[in-house]
Scaffold this active site. Structure first.
Site, short mmCIF file in Angstrom:
data_model
loop_
_atom_site.label_atom_id
_atom_site.label_comp_id
_atom_site.label_asym_id
_atom_site.label_seq_id
_atom_site.Cartn_x
_atom_site.Cartn_y
_atom_site.Cartn_z
N ASP A 41 0.82 -1.21 0.00
CA ASP A 41 0.00 0.00 0.00
C ASP A 41 0.86 1.27 0.00
O ASP A 41 2.00 1.25 0.45
CB ASP A 41 -0.85 -0.04 1.29
CG ASP A 41 -2.16 0.71 1.13
OD1 ASP A 41 -2.40 1.27 0.05
OD2 ASP A 41 -2.94 0.73 2.09
N ASN A 96 -10.44 -2.50 -6.40
CA ASN A 96 -9.62 -1.58 -7.23
C ASN A 96 -10.26 -1.26 -8.58
O ASN A 96 -9.83 -0.34 -9.28
CB ASN A 96 -8.22 -2.18 -7.45
CG ASN A 96 -7.34 -2.12 -6.20
OD1 ASN A 96 -6.52 -2.99 -6.00
ND2 ASN A 96 -7.53 -1.14 -5.35
#
Ligand SMILES: CCc1cc(N2CCCCCC2)n2ncc(-c3ccc(F)cc3)c2n1
Length: 260
Positions: free
Chosen positions: A40, A88
């Site tokens: 991340d 996503n």
């Protein structure tokens, strides 16, 4: 005088010693067999540098090679990398299109090295929604490395833990209604074997970068007994030393599976 003042200061303000960080060498007999990483902070890294988000993803991809190499050297057996979640897809189309090209970009560059190091590539996720060019690239890599017996490199691609659980339960329901399975047969091993991570041991250590302290729908079943290690470091800035520190922390927290 200064010395005395220092001692007084230390007495009233003990050093913020983070007991989980020290320079003790790693114990080679207690290396986590399976490490999972939520990579991340790529977008934030780019933003901090005034670059487009895709520059963060590109930089993040370069980090993978160093981490794969270090993990393999340390004796890690399985390395799962969360590359794309089912959530996503909500990103801008241009970003998703760029991301969907990264597997082939990574593999065309790195597959020969992975082959040389006897690394076995595996994909964990719902391939159906992936563009054909992406599926083609990853299937080729899985096929070409299928005989390798070294570290297993598992890319979580279009993976979502709740999707995985719902899909597994649907399949199980079908087997029951077809009379192939009865509820008494259901146990933890059977469920684990029907998940996308089938055949892999549960992660011993989960690493998440960029300061977020959430699972984000990642391996909810499999992480039941895993140690979690969070770092503020953004994935593009993640170094081998951060991996070593995560493993050091893991080793200091003697593993407990409930009980004594
Ligand atoms: C499909 C999205 C995606 C994003 C992505 N990023 C972007 C986000 C995280 C940081 C790393 C770079 N990487 N990096 C490698 C792969 C990859 C996937 C499968 C495979 F077999 C080989 C490589 C990758 N895939």
């Amino acid at each position: 005088k200064a010395g005395a003042l220092y001692m007084i200061n230390r007495f009233f303000h003990p050093a913020e010693v983070n007991s989980e960080q020290s320079n003790t060498p790693l114990d080679p007999n207690n290396i986590p067999a399976h490490i999972a990483i939520i990579m991340d902070g790529n977008g934030r890294w780019a933003k901090q540098k005034g670059l487009p988000r895709i520059a963060g993803h590109r930089e993040g991809m370069k980090v993978i090679n160093k981490v794969v190499k270090k993990a393999d050297e340390l004796g890690v057996k399985y390395l799962t990398l969360y590359a794309f979640s089912t959530e996503n897809w909500k990103r801008p189309k241009s970003e998703v299109d760029f991301l969907m090209k990264l597997p082939e970009r990574f593999l065309s560059k790195e597959l020969p090295k992975l082959q040389k190091n006897n690394v076995k590539v595996r994909i964990m996720g719902d391939e159906t929604l992936l563009p054909p060019h992406t599926i083609q690239a990853v299937r080729k890599a899985v096929q070409e490395t299928s005989e390798n017996t070294g570290m297993l490199l598992n890319f979580a691609l279009n993976y979502g833990s709740r999707h995985e659980l719902v899909h597994m339960m649907k399949k199980m329901g079908e087997s029951i209604s077809k009379g192939e399975l009865s509820p008494e047969d259901i146990d933890e091993k059977m469920i684990s074997d029907r998940l996308l991570s089938s055949g892999l041991p549960d992660p011993d250590l989960l690493i998440r970068t960029s300061g977020e302290k959430r699972l984000s729908n990642f391996m909810l079943w499999q992480l039941a007994y895993s140690e979690f290690w969070f770092t503020e470091v953004l994935w593009p800035d993640f170094k081998e030393n951060d991996l070593m520190q995560a493993i050091q922390t893991y080793q200091q927290r003697k593993r407990r599976y409930g009980g004594v």
